[in-house]
Design a protein around this motif. Sequence first.
Motif, short mmCIF file in Angstrom:
data_model
loop_
_atom_site.label_atom_id
_atom_site.label_comp_id
_atom_site.label_asym_id
_atom_site.label_seq_id
_atom_site.Cartn_x
_atom_site.Cartn_y
_atom_site.Cartn_z
N THR A 1 0.82 -1.22 0.00
CA THR A 1 0.00 0.00 0.00
C THR A 1 0.84 1.26 0.00
O THR A 1 0.54 2.23 -0.69
N TRP A 2 1.93 1.25 0.79
CA TRP A 2 2.72 2.46 1.01
C TRP A 2 4.15 2.29 0.54
O TRP A 2 4.79 1.27 0.78
N PHE A 3 4.65 3.32 -0.10
CA PHE A 3 6.05 3.45 -0.49
C PHE A 3 6.70 4.46 0.46
O PHE A 3 6.28 5.61 0.53
N TYR A 4 7.70 4.01 1.22
CA TYR A 4 8.40 4.87 2.18
C TYR A 4 9.78 5.22 1.64
O TYR A 4 10.43 4.39 0.99
N GLY B 1 16.92 12.38 6.86
CA GLY B 1 15.51 12.40 7.19
C GLY B 1 14.84 13.66 6.65
O GLY B 1 15.47 14.49 5.99
N PRO B 2 13.53 13.80 6.92
CA PRO B 2 12.66 12.89 7.67
C PRO B 2 12.23 11.69 6.84
O PRO B 2 12.50 11.62 5.64
N LEU B 3 11.54 10.74 7.49
CA LEU B 3 10.95 9.60 6.82
C LEU B 3 9.61 10.04 6.22
O LEU B 3 8.79 10.67 6.89
N ILE C 1 4.82 13.32 5.59
CA ILE C 1 5.90 13.12 6.55
C ILE C 1 5.43 12.12 7.60
O ILE C 1 4.39 12.31 8.23
N VAL C 2 6.20 11.05 7.78
CA VAL C 2 5.86 10.02 8.76
C VAL C 2 6.49 10.33 10.10
O VAL C 2 5.83 10.28 11.14
#
Length: 381
Positions: free
Chosen positions: A240-243, A249-251, A275-276
Motif C-alpha cells: 500500500t505504502w512506499f516509504y 531524514g525525515p521519513l 511526513i511520517v
Amino acid sequence: MSSRSITRRLFLSSVATGMVGYPSFKQVKATELLSVVARSPFIASGVAVSHESEIFLGLPRFPGMEKTFSLARVNSRGEPIPFPGGSWNTWQKGQNSARAFVMVNAIHLFHDNTLWVMDQGAPIGSQPEPGAQKLVQLDVKTGRIIRVLSFPKAIMPSGARFNDLRIHGDLIFVTDSGLGGVIIHNLSTGKTLRRLSGQKVMRNDGVHLHRGIGGRILADGNGKRPDTASDDIEVDASGTWFYFAVPAGPLKRIGVADLLNTALTDDQLAQKVEIVAEIPSIGGTCMDTHGNFYLADAENSRITVLSPEGKRATLVQDNRLISPDALFIDRNRKLYIPCPQLQKLAFLNSGRNEAHAPFLVLSMPLPESLNGIPLGKGVEG
C-alpha cells in the motif's frame, strides 16, 4: 480517521517523545547480542541472506577500495569470496562495465530466493557508460545471471544514480539518489515509470543535515557536505505504502496506487507525500511484516525501532556500529548489520580517511517484543 490524520498523529508522537534530542531508550548489552558473521578487507555496505542462510555482501568501489570484487559470498570462516566469479568480479578502469560489477550500492534478496544487485556503474566522481548502471538478478546457488536490467535516458537521465531497491509482487521500486526520484519497473509487462523526478520532496531540504557520531556534520576537506537525494526505501507488506528518506531524514511516504496513477503529474504527486516521522541520520533501513521500521542510526551507533504507532526503542547500541548501513532480516528472524565506517571516509570526514579493515557485518536474533513493540514472527516484509 484519514491516512493523513494517522500520519500526523505518528509525526506528533515523534515530537512528543523528543524529536530534537531523540527519545530516551532502554539500553541493551550489545556484547551479549551481537555476533560477528563476516570480516571483510573491503567496505561492506550491503548484506543479504538466502533461505539456506548463505550470506552475501555488497562491496562498493569507494576511494581506496579499487581492488574490491564488488559482490561476495561469505564462507564458513566468515571471509568474503568473489561471487559469482569470473569477469563479473574483476572490473578495472577502462574495461567493459556493462557485464561486470563496478559500483555495487545495494543488494537484496526477496521471497523467490534470488539475489538482486544494484550497480551504479561508475565509481564516485565518474560518469557511468551506457548500460553500466544496471540491476542484476542472480541464482544464489549457482551464481547464474538470470537477468540484467538497464533503462534508457528517459528513465535514467544524466545525473541519475541508482541507490536502493525493493520488490513487491511484479513491481521493482528503485530510488534515484542523484537527481531524486523513484523508478518503478513491472517485471511482467516490462513497462517502466519514472516518478517524482527532481521534486523537492525527494531531496535534502538543507535543514536536516547528514550527521555522524556525536552529531558531527559530515563534509569533505573543503567543507562540502554530501547532497544525497532519495536514498532509503521500503514498501510495506501489503504493497500500500512506499516509504523513502534521504540520509538525514525525515521519513516520508506516498501511496503506491498514486505512484502508479499516470494521470497524476509529478507536481501533483509531490502534494500527496506525507511526513511520517523525524529520524536521526541513517545509513539504512529494513521493515518487518508488522510494519516496524528498523533504523540504522549513524549518529548514535545503534539500531532503533519505530513502530506504526510512533513508539521508539533502542534494539541495540554498540561502538562497533560505525555508520551502520543496509539492514536485513532473514527467515529465522535474525537481523544483519553491515558496518562500513562510511563517516570515516575522507569525503565525509574533513578530508581524512580513517576507515580501516576489517569491516564487520554483525548479526543478532530479534526478540519477541521490545518495550511494548511486538516484533514476534515479524520477518522482513
